[in-house]
Enzyme design. Structure first.
Site, PDB file in Angstrom:
ATOM      1  N   SER A  46       0.817  -1.217   0.000  1.00  0.00           N
ATOM      2  CA  SER A  46       0.000   0.000   0.000  1.00  0.00           C
ATOM      3  C   SER A  46       0.844   1.258   0.000  1.00  0.00           C
ATOM      4  O   SER A  46       0.324   2.358  -0.228  1.00  0.00           O
ATOM      5  CB  SER A  46      -0.938   0.007   1.210  1.00  0.00           C
ATOM      6  N   HIS A  47       2.156   1.123   0.250  1.00  0.00           N
ATOM      7  CA  HIS A  47       3.040   2.283   0.274  1.00  0.00           C
ATOM      8  C   HIS A  47       4.121   2.200  -0.803  1.00  0.00           C
ATOM      9  O   HIS A  47       5.072   2.984  -0.785  1.00  0.00           O
ATOM     10  CB  HIS A  47       3.693   2.423   1.656  1.00  0.00           C
ATOM     11  N   ASP A 187      -4.103   0.967   2.723  1.00  0.00           N
ATOM     12  CA  ASP A 187      -4.587  -0.403   2.918  1.00  0.00           C
ATOM     13  C   ASP A 187      -6.068  -0.512   2.568  1.00  0.00           C
ATOM     14  O   ASP A 187      -6.519  -1.535   2.032  1.00  0.00           O
ATOM     15  CB  ASP A 187      -4.365  -0.842   4.366  1.00  0.00           C
TER      16      ASP A 187
END
Length: 333
Positions: A46-47, A187
């Site tokens: 998610s990053h 997320d």
């Protein structure tokens, strides 16, 4: 979901090429690519590359400066303010961290206040960089409204993440990086994309009703703070540190001027502390004995350990194939 297997260097090159093709110079592209490829290596999807289309959009509209040159101002011997020149935060962080580390090693405690930049990535890189120099690090930042304060149904805070690292010479540092929202926005975005439900208590839909539907939370809904009022007060503290003390936008202010999606302009507060200066000789053994005692308890896993294990893995990194195709298309003229 179809996936492709890539190595960390391949992910770095893919990211760097995309940023260079969309208006970044080498210094800015390299810093952002290091941050995103490291997140993929840690399996923090998610990053990682998930964020890259947002970087590109900000470059193409002129919102972000791909040729940013950070500018420092020493307020005192232990307080440094850094103007990010409307660039992405990774370059400002890489520029400012050595200045902060030097000040903390001399004074025992020092702060780095980053203004006028776009933070759109994980928070652990900055505190891990401090821990690598045997310094304790704490960092926090804000974004645009995504999370309702406890008792409310309207977004006012961002996810207001906070990270902390404590060095353990010769071993992985103790590190956590967490949103004060029940789940990080990235997320939730991944869950919405892949059709996964959210845990109860994560968010509300557009009508203010509790829901586990990630798409309803992501598209028009709001996140909730973890731990109810406890998460809410920590989020308030982060607003005051990363916006009030830094002198940059609070989340609600950023929301008013940022209407075209992420990333958003915002401040970052980074604190560095020297255990050698503050605790004195023997600090490492004393602290490590505590953490070892904690680790020895049944059922305990220190935060960050899965990331460190993933980072050391030689296995290829599995990446969403559609996302890779999107990035390659963004790289093409």
């Amino acid at each position: 979901m179809t996936t492709v297997a890539l190595t960390e260097p391949e992910i770095f090159d893919l990211t760097r090429s995309c940023l260079l093709a969309n208006g970044c110079n080498e210094a800015n592209a390299d810093a952002a690519a290091r941050t995103l490829s490291s997140a993929e290596a840690c399996r923090a999807i998610s990053h990682g590359l998930f964020r890259l289309p947002g970087y590109v959009a900000a470059l193409r509209t002129g919102k972000a400066n791909g040729h940013a040159v950070p500018r420092e101002e020493h307020l005192t011997s232990a307080a440094i303010r850094l103007d990010g020149d409307r660039g992405f935060a990774p370059l400002a962080i890489e520029y400012g961290t050595p200045l902060l580390a030097s000040a903390a090693a001399e004074s025992g405690v020092a702060v780095l206040l980053i203004r006028n930049s776009f933070h759109f990535a994980a928070l652990w890189p900055e505190v891990e960089a401090l821990a690598a120099q045997n310094l304790v690090g704490l960092a926090c930042t804000v974004h645009t409204p995504m999370m309702a304060p406890f008792g409310a149904k309207k977004a006012f805070f961002s996810t207001n993440p906070i990270s902390f690292a404590y060095p353990r010479p010769g071993r992985d540092p103790y590190v956590f990086d967490m949103a004060t929202a029940a789940k990080a926005r990235g997320d939730v975005g991944i869950a919405a994309r892949d059709g996964h439900p959210l845990p109860p208590g994560t968010g509300l839909d557009a009508d203010g009703n509790p829901t586990t539907d990630a798409k309803k939370v992501h598209d028009g809904g709001v996140l909730l703070p973890f731990g109810g009022y406890k998460g809410s007060v920590i989020a308030t503290m982060i607003e005051l540190l990363a916006a009030g003390l830094v002198g940059d936008y609070f989340s609600y202010e950023a929301g008013k001027i940022n209407t075209d999606g992420p990333p958003a302009m915002g401040g970052e507060f980074i604190l560095a502390m020297s255990p050698e200066v503050l605790a004195g000789p023997g600090w490492a053994d004393h602290s490590d004995a505590f953490l070892t005692e904690l680790e020895s308890m049944e059922g305990i896993r220190l935060p960050g350990q899965r990331r460190f294990e993933a980072r050391r893995s030689t296995d290829p990194i599995t990446v969403n194939a559609e996302l890779v195709d999107t990035i390659r298309n963004l790289t093409s003229p």
